[in-house]
Each structure stands twice: as C-alpha cells, then as structure tokens.
Design a protein around this motif. Structure first.
Motif, PDB file in Angstrom:
ATOM      1  N   GLN A 176      37.738  44.988  11.395  1.00 20.39           N
ATOM      2  CA  GLN A 176      37.714  44.050  12.520  1.00 20.39           C
ATOM      3  C   GLN A 176      36.602  44.405  13.502  1.00 20.39           C
ATOM      4  OE1 GLN A 176      39.495  41.136  13.109  1.00 20.39           O
ATOM      5  NE2 GLN A 176      38.043  40.940  14.781  1.00 20.39           N
ATOM      6  N   LYS A 177      36.496  45.680  13.865  1.00 17.60           N
ATOM      7  CA  LYS A 177      35.463  46.116  14.815  1.00 17.60           C
ATOM      8  C   LYS A 177      34.064  45.940  14.206  1.00 17.60           C
ATOM      9  CE  LYS A 177      33.788  48.003  18.537  1.00 17.60           C
ATOM     10  NZ  LYS A 177      33.659  47.204  19.753  1.00 17.60           N
ATOM     11  N   THR A 178      33.930  46.183  12.926  1.00 18.10           N
ATOM     12  CA  THR A 178      32.645  46.014  12.244  1.00 18.10           C
ATOM     13  C   THR A 178      32.218  44.552  12.277  1.00 18.10           C
ATOM     14  OG1 THR A 178      33.073  47.921  10.819  1.00 18.10           O
ATOM     15  CG2 THR A 178      31.446  46.332  10.043  1.00 18.10           C
ATOM     16  N   LEU A 179      33.129  43.635  12.011  1.00 20.27           N
ATOM     17  CA  LEU A 179      32.823  42.203  12.085  1.00 20.27           C
ATOM     18  C   LEU A 179      32.430  41.807  13.508  1.00 20.27           C
ATOM     19  CD1 LEU A 179      35.685  40.860   9.796  1.00 20.27           C
ATOM     20  CD2 LEU A 179      33.222  40.784   9.294  1.00 20.27           C
ATOM     21  N   GLU A 180      33.143  42.331  14.498  1.00 20.67           N
ATOM     22  CA  GLU A 180      32.811  42.047  15.904  1.00 20.67           C
ATOM     23  C   GLU A 180      31.402  42.542  16.237  1.00 20.67           C
ATOM     24  OE1 GLU A 180      35.932  43.892  18.175  1.00 20.67           O
ATOM     25  OE2 GLU A 180      37.448  42.491  17.406  1.00 20.67           O
ATOM     26  N   ASN A 181      31.057  43.743  15.783  1.00 20.84           N
ATOM     27  CA  ASN A 181      29.734  44.299  16.064  1.00 20.84           C
ATOM     28  C   ASN A 181      28.641  43.497  15.365  1.00 20.84           C
ATOM     29  OD1 ASN A 181      30.768  46.249  17.738  1.00 20.84           O
ATOM     30  ND2 ASN A 181      30.690  47.882  16.214  1.00 20.84           N
ATOM     31  N   LEU A 182      28.879  43.105  14.127  1.00 19.72           N
ATOM     32  CA  LEU A 182      27.910  42.279  13.396  1.00 19.72           C
ATOM     33  C   LEU A 182      27.687  40.962  14.123  1.00 19.72           C
ATOM     34  CD1 LEU A 182      26.128  41.806  10.899  1.00 19.72           C
ATOM     35  CD2 LEU A 182      28.168  40.889   9.760  1.00 19.72           C
ATOM     36  N   GLU A 183      28.770  40.346  14.525  1.00 17.33           N
ATOM     37  CA  GLU A 183      28.697  39.072  15.251  1.00 17.33           C
ATOM     38  C   GLU A 183      27.914  39.235  16.559  1.00 17.33           C
ATOM     39  OE1 GLU A 183      31.889  35.807  16.959  1.00 17.33           O
ATOM     40  OE2 GLU A 183      32.459  37.062  15.259  1.00 17.33           O
ATOM     41  N   LYS A 184      28.151  40.319  17.276  1.00 23.40           N
ATOM     42  CA  LYS A 184      27.464  40.551  18.553  1.00 23.40           C
ATOM     43  C   LYS A 184      25.954  40.674  18.360  1.00 23.40           C
ATOM     44  CE  LYS A 184      27.572  43.353  22.671  1.00 23.40           C
ATOM     45  NZ  LYS A 184      28.460  44.076  23.545  1.00 23.40           N
ATOM     46  N   VAL A 185      25.537  41.417  17.355  1.00 20.51           N
ATOM     47  CA  VAL A 185      24.103  41.589  17.106  1.00 20.51           C
ATOM     48  C   VAL A 185      23.451  40.260  16.743  1.00 20.51           C
ATOM     49  CG1 VAL A 185      22.389  42.652  15.567  1.00 20.51           C
ATOM     50  CG2 VAL A 185      24.292  44.018  16.448  1.00 20.51           C
ATOM     51  N   ILE A 186      24.092  39.499  15.870  1.00 17.23           N
ATOM     52  CA  ILE A 186      23.533  38.226  15.425  1.00 17.23           C
ATOM     53  C   ILE A 186      23.440  37.238  16.581  1.00 17.23           C
ATOM     54  CG2 ILE A 186      23.959  36.211  13.948  1.00 17.23           C
ATOM     55  CD1 ILE A 186      25.086  38.263  11.872  1.00 17.23           C
ATOM     56  N   ARG A 187      24.477  37.145  17.379  1.00 17.27           N
ATOM     57  CA  ARG A 187      24.456  36.230  18.534  1.00 17.27           C
ATOM     58  C   ARG A 187      23.435  36.683  19.590  1.00 17.27           C
ATOM     59  NH1 ARG A 187      28.339  32.434  17.880  1.00 17.27           N
ATOM     60  NH2 ARG A 187      30.254  32.982  16.784  1.00 17.27           N
ATOM     61  N   GLU A 188      23.342  37.981  19.802  1.00 19.71           N
ATOM     62  CA  GLU A 188      22.367  38.517  20.769  1.00 19.71           C
ATOM     63  C   GLU A 188      20.939  38.163  20.356  1.00 19.71           C
ATOM     64  OE1 GLU A 188      21.212  40.639  24.218  1.00 19.71           O
ATOM     65  OE2 GLU A 188      23.255  40.163  23.562  1.00 19.71           O
ATOM     66  N   ALA A 189      20.689  38.077  19.047  1.00 17.75           N
ATOM     67  CA  ALA A 189      19.372  37.718  18.533  1.00 17.75           C
ATOM     68  C   ALA A 189      19.150  36.205  18.525  1.00 17.75           C
ATOM     69  CB  ALA A 189      19.204  38.271  17.122  1.00 17.75           C
ATOM     70  N   ASP A 190      20.147  35.456  18.982  1.00 19.78           N
ATOM     71  CA  ASP A 190      20.094  33.993  19.040  1.00 19.78           C
ATOM     72  C   ASP A 190      20.038  33.348  17.661  1.00 19.78           C
ATOM     73  OD1 ASP A 190      20.242  31.617  20.490  1.00 19.78           O
ATOM     74  OD2 ASP A 190      18.064  31.388  20.547  1.00 19.78           O
ATOM     75  N   PHE A 191      20.788  33.908  16.729  1.00 19.20           N
ATOM     76  CA  PHE A 191      20.975  33.333  15.405  1.00 19.20           C
ATOM     77  C   PHE A 191      22.423  32.869  15.289  1.00 19.20           C
ATOM     78  CE2 PHE A 191      17.030  35.367  14.692  1.00 19.20           C
ATOM     79  CZ  PHE A 191      16.490  34.920  13.491  1.00 19.20           C
ATOM     80  N   GLN A 192      22.705  32.071  14.274  1.00 23.41           N
ATOM     81  CA  GLN A 192      24.056  31.557  14.058  1.00 23.41           C
ATOM     82  C   GLN A 192      24.698  32.264  12.867  1.00 23.41           C
ATOM     83  OE1 GLN A 192      23.557  27.327  13.576  1.00 23.41           O
ATOM     84  NE2 GLN A 192      23.608  26.991  15.784  1.00 23.41           N
ATOM     85  N   LEU A 193      25.983  32.570  13.004  1.00 18.17           N
ATOM     86  CA  LEU A 193      26.708  33.243  11.928  1.00 18.17           C
ATOM     87  C   LEU A 193      26.691  32.437  10.638  1.00 18.17           C
ATOM     88  CD1 LEU A 193      29.758  34.572  13.948  1.00 18.17           C
ATOM     89  CD2 LEU A 193      27.728  35.844  13.225  1.00 18.17           C
ATOM     90  N   LYS A 194      26.751  31.113  10.752  1.00 21.55           N
ATOM     91  CA  LYS A 194      26.788  30.267   9.557  1.00 21.55           C
ATOM     92  C   LYS A 194      25.500  30.373   8.733  1.00 21.55           C
ATOM     93  CE  LYS A 194      25.100  25.960  11.590  1.00 21.55           C
ATOM     94  NZ  LYS A 194      25.420  24.563  11.858  1.00 21.55           N
ATOM     95  N   ASN A 195      24.464  30.975   9.308  1.00 24.47           N
ATOM     96  CA  ASN A 195      23.201  31.128   8.596  1.00 24.47           C
ATOM     97  C   ASN A 195      22.992  32.518   8.018  1.00 24.47           C
ATOM     98  OD1 ASN A 195      22.431  28.454   8.865  1.00 24.47           O
ATOM     99  ND2 ASN A 195      21.540  28.808  10.873  1.00 24.47           N
TER     100      ASN A 195
END
Length: 129
Positions: free
Chosen positions: A54-73
């Motif tokens: 769960q924490k790993t998914l949260e961290n991955l999501e944070k990095v991707i969003r911080e870079a202004d990318f979308q998870l669906k991509n």
C-alpha cells in the motif's frame, strides 16, 4: 499521444497486465526509480507485505503526480519482491489500484533475494504523455 494495447489472448486480463503497449507521438517519457515503502523521512518500513505494498503504491503515485503525469499512462510496471507468495496473497490491493486508475501496463514480477533494508516490494514504472 496514441496507445495501442496488444493482447493476443485474454488470460492476462485476470492478472491485471497486458502483453504489449505500442506508444506513438509521445510528448514526454518519465522513468520512475523503484518505489518502496519508505516514509517521507527516509525510514524503511518493517511492516508486513500488505502494508508495504500500500505504501509503495502511494509513493509511486506521488512521484508520478508530482511530475505532472497521469497514472493511466503507466506503460510498464515491474515488480520486485523478496516474497512472491506474500505478494500474490495481497495482489488484490495491486489489482484494485490498477483498475481504479485505468492502467493498462506491461509488467514483470521478479522475486529477488533482498531489497534495501527491511523492504519486501519495489515498483519501477515507465509513464508517457
């Protein structure tokens, strides 16, 4: 950007990945280092697999969003784990996250002897826009 999913079979659908993703006309590509269950102070988790995943998914999501990318991509998502059995016992958490974010990614799951300190799972991603 255009994405085309290639699945000659249907069995992989139950495992939350695709066989290949073709991407054309990419504006930018984000290569994300392996994300783990490390807190904002750099402390590695010593919790069980579900909490770490769960924490790993949260961290991955944070990095991707911080870079202004979308998870669906996310087009590639490799999973490294020290315990495949424990990972697959908690795979529903991963699958729910994949479904909720409409991700269609290629993946490889690798069991490794050890990750950093007390970590049990690491996710490495490639994201496009």
């Amino acid at each position: 950007m255009e994405k085309k999913i290639i699945n000659p079979w249907t069995w992989q659908d139950a495992r939350s990945y695709v066989q290949a993703v073709e991407v054309k006309h990419v504006e930018s590509t984000l290569y994300v280092s392996g994300q783990t269950a490390i807190d904002e102070h750099g402390i590695s988790s010593d919790e069980h697999m579900r909490v770490q995943l769960q924490k790993t998914l949260e961290n991955l999501e944070k990095v991707i969003r911080e870079a202004d990318f979308q998870l669906k991509n996310i087009v590639r998502l490799n999973i490294y784990t020290t315990d495949s059995a424990a990972l697959f016992e908690n795979f529903d958490l991963f699958q729910e996250w994949i479904d909720r974010n409409q991700i269609k990614q290629t993946s490889t799951v690798l069991e490794v002897q050890q990750l950093f300190e007390t970590l049990k799972v690491e996710l490495e991603a490639t994201v496009v826009k």
